[in-house]
Design an enzyme around this catalytic site. Structure first.
Site, short mmCIF file in Angstrom:
data_model
loop_
_atom_site.label_atom_id
_atom_site.label_comp_id
_atom_site.label_asym_id
_atom_site.label_seq_id
_atom_site.Cartn_x
_atom_site.Cartn_y
_atom_site.Cartn_z
CE LYS A 1 31.02 -112.82 15.69
NZ LYS A 1 31.03 -113.78 16.82
N GLY B 1 35.30 -125.51 6.72
CA GLY B 1 34.07 -126.26 6.57
C GLY B 1 33.08 -125.59 5.63
NE ARG C 1 35.39 -131.20 8.95
CZ ARG C 1 35.09 -130.27 9.84
NH1 ARG C 1 34.02 -130.41 10.61
NH2 ARG C 1 35.85 -129.20 9.98
N GLY D 1 38.80 -123.70 11.49
CA GLY D 1 39.64 -123.07 12.51
C GLY D 1 41.06 -123.58 12.46
C1 3PG Z 1 35.16 -127.90 13.01
O1 3PG Z 1 34.04 -128.17 12.56
O2 3PG Z 1 35.72 -126.81 12.82
C2 3PG Z 1 35.91 -128.96 13.74
O3 3PG Z 1 35.24 -130.17 13.68
C3 3PG Z 1 36.16 -128.52 15.16
O4 3PG Z 1 34.94 -128.35 15.83
P1 3PG Z 1 34.85 -127.37 17.09
O5 3PG Z 1 35.04 -125.98 16.55
O6 3PG Z 1 33.48 -127.59 17.69
O7 3PG Z 1 35.96 -127.74 18.04
#
Ligand code: 3PG
Ligand code: MG
Length: 399
Positions: A206, A356, A41, A380
């Site tokens: 999940k 990720g 990242r 996400g």
């Molecule tokens: C992630 O790792 O998915 C992003 O950096 C967002 O992090 P978060 O889910 O803690 O908001």
């Protein structure tokens, strides 16, 4: 899309201007040593930062790291990230000990043209993630006061309605950075008219996390391959016993209905690597997916499944992959993820790795990142994009 871009900003004079770059530098850290275990990242925002440095801007980078609870917590400090970012940029990065306080103000004031500062973790401030507009707005005011323009290059955080993502662009001239543009362009291909066959591979633990994306993708894809911890809830829905494997009992009915509606598009494992315990050295062997012994836990997809998935991937023209196929962090249970990742890398297709964990898996397994068309920095965020949701961070750039 009506979004101004980094190139638009660079076309104006940015020399000597303070530019706030929201990045997603939320990198995994080793729990014992605090060392960065995957800097993907950080590398992903270098094109944007490099262009601003080159143009002589005063570059102020901000990010979250982990999920601290709105106050400073040394375990989530961005200081190690400043070090790594400086190495990659080839110039020291000035680190502010707070986000919008005295240290931030004096660090930014001390920047020469073309220099870079990193502010301390945004989430050390309760205003960053607050649901209260006024509270978020007050924090956004302080952040915006540090700069003359705003660049969003934090694709991994565009699905969060947070001050630095959503409220700051309302306060400053704002543009999308190179990474955000590329991510949106690639994911837009997947939601548009992808070349067919379009095959999606989903894993991870999940079903409940992936339900919305499965619903959104089913009508669009030709094949949906399901592995990882979530496959056991589907296997249970087919009437199989899954031993002590991961199971979301309350999702079994939902999975049954998904399988019915999918009309054969969903491919599930036919064999599974089952172990005596969740441990790297646990005794294990390959069993049929419809015959997992009661005391054993499924930790990976089996070789016959890998071969079947690979065959489905071989003919694909477009592939999206999110989520590991097994516990790839343990060598004994990494074969499924490796096999599927290699099949994707070798496919003659437009290939997108989202998330990720899957991106980290590609690098942790030593696979060639260049073998994939695109590795998304958003987990996400990429899933919510594919669900067709409005992403607050993108919407904020459109206004
Ligand atoms: C992630 O790792 O998915 C992003 O950096 C967002 O992090 P978060 O889910 O803690 O908001
Ligand atoms: Mg605008």
């Amino acid at each position: 899309m009506n979004i101004r871009t980094l190139d638009d900003l660079l076309a104006e004079e940015v020399t000597g201007r303070r530019v706030l770059v929201r990045a997603d530098l939320n990198v995994p850290l080793d729990k014992q040593t605090g060392q960065i275990t995957d800097d993907g990242r950080i590398r992903a925002v270098l094109p944007t930062l490099g262009a601003l440095v080159q143009a002589g801007a005063k570059v102020v980078v901000c990010s979250h790291l982990g999920r601290p609870k709105g106050s400073p917590d040394p375990a989530f400090s961005l200081r190690p990230v400043a070090g790594r970012l400086g190495e990659l940029l080839g110039a020291p990065v000035h680190f502010a000990e707070d986000t919008v306080g005295d240290s931030a103000r004096s660090t930014v004031a001390g920047l020469a043209d073309g220099q870079v500062a990193l502010l301390e973790n945004l989430r050390f401030n309760p205003g960053e993630t607050s649901k209260d507009e006024a509270r978020r707005g007050a924090f956004a005011d302080q952040l915006a006061a540090l700069a003359d323009a705003y660049v969003d290059d934090a694709f991994g955080a565009v699905h969060r309605r947070h001050a630095s993502v959503y409220d700051v662009p309302a306060r400053l001239p704002h543009v999308a950075g190179r990474l955000v543009l590329r991510e949106v362009e690639v994911l837009g291909t997947l939601t548009g008219e992808p070349d067919r066959p379009y095959v999606v591979v989903l894993g991870g633990s999940k079903v409940s996390d992936k339900l919305a994306v499965i619903e959104a993708l089913l009508p669009k894809v030709d094949r949906l391959l399901v592995g990882g911890g979530m496959c056991f809830t589907f296997l249970k829905a087919q009437g199989h016993e899954v031993g002590s494997s991961l199971l979301e009992e309350e999702m079994v009915e939902t999975c049954r209905s998904l399988l019915e509606r999918a009309g054969g598009k969903i491919m599930l494992p036919v064999d599974v690597v089952a172990a005596d315990a969740f441990a790297p050295d646990a005794p294990h062997d390959t069993v049929r997916a419809d015959g997992i012994p009661s005391k054993r836990v499924g930790l990976d997809i089996g070789p016959e499944t890998v071969a079947g998935f690979a065959a489905a991937l071989r003919g694909a023209r477009t592939i999206f992959w999110n989520g590991p196929m097994g516990v790839f962090e343990m060598a004994a249970f990494a074969h499924g993820t490796r096999g599927v990742a290699e099949a994707i890398a070798n496919a003659d297709a437009f290939t997108v790795v989202g998330g990720g964990d899957s991106a980290a898996a590609v690098r942790a397994l030593g696979l060639d990142e260049q073998a994939f068309s695109h590795i998304s920095t958003g987990g996400g965020a990429s899933l919510e994009y594919l669900e067709g949701k409005t992403l607050p961070g993108i919407a904020a750039l459109e206004n």
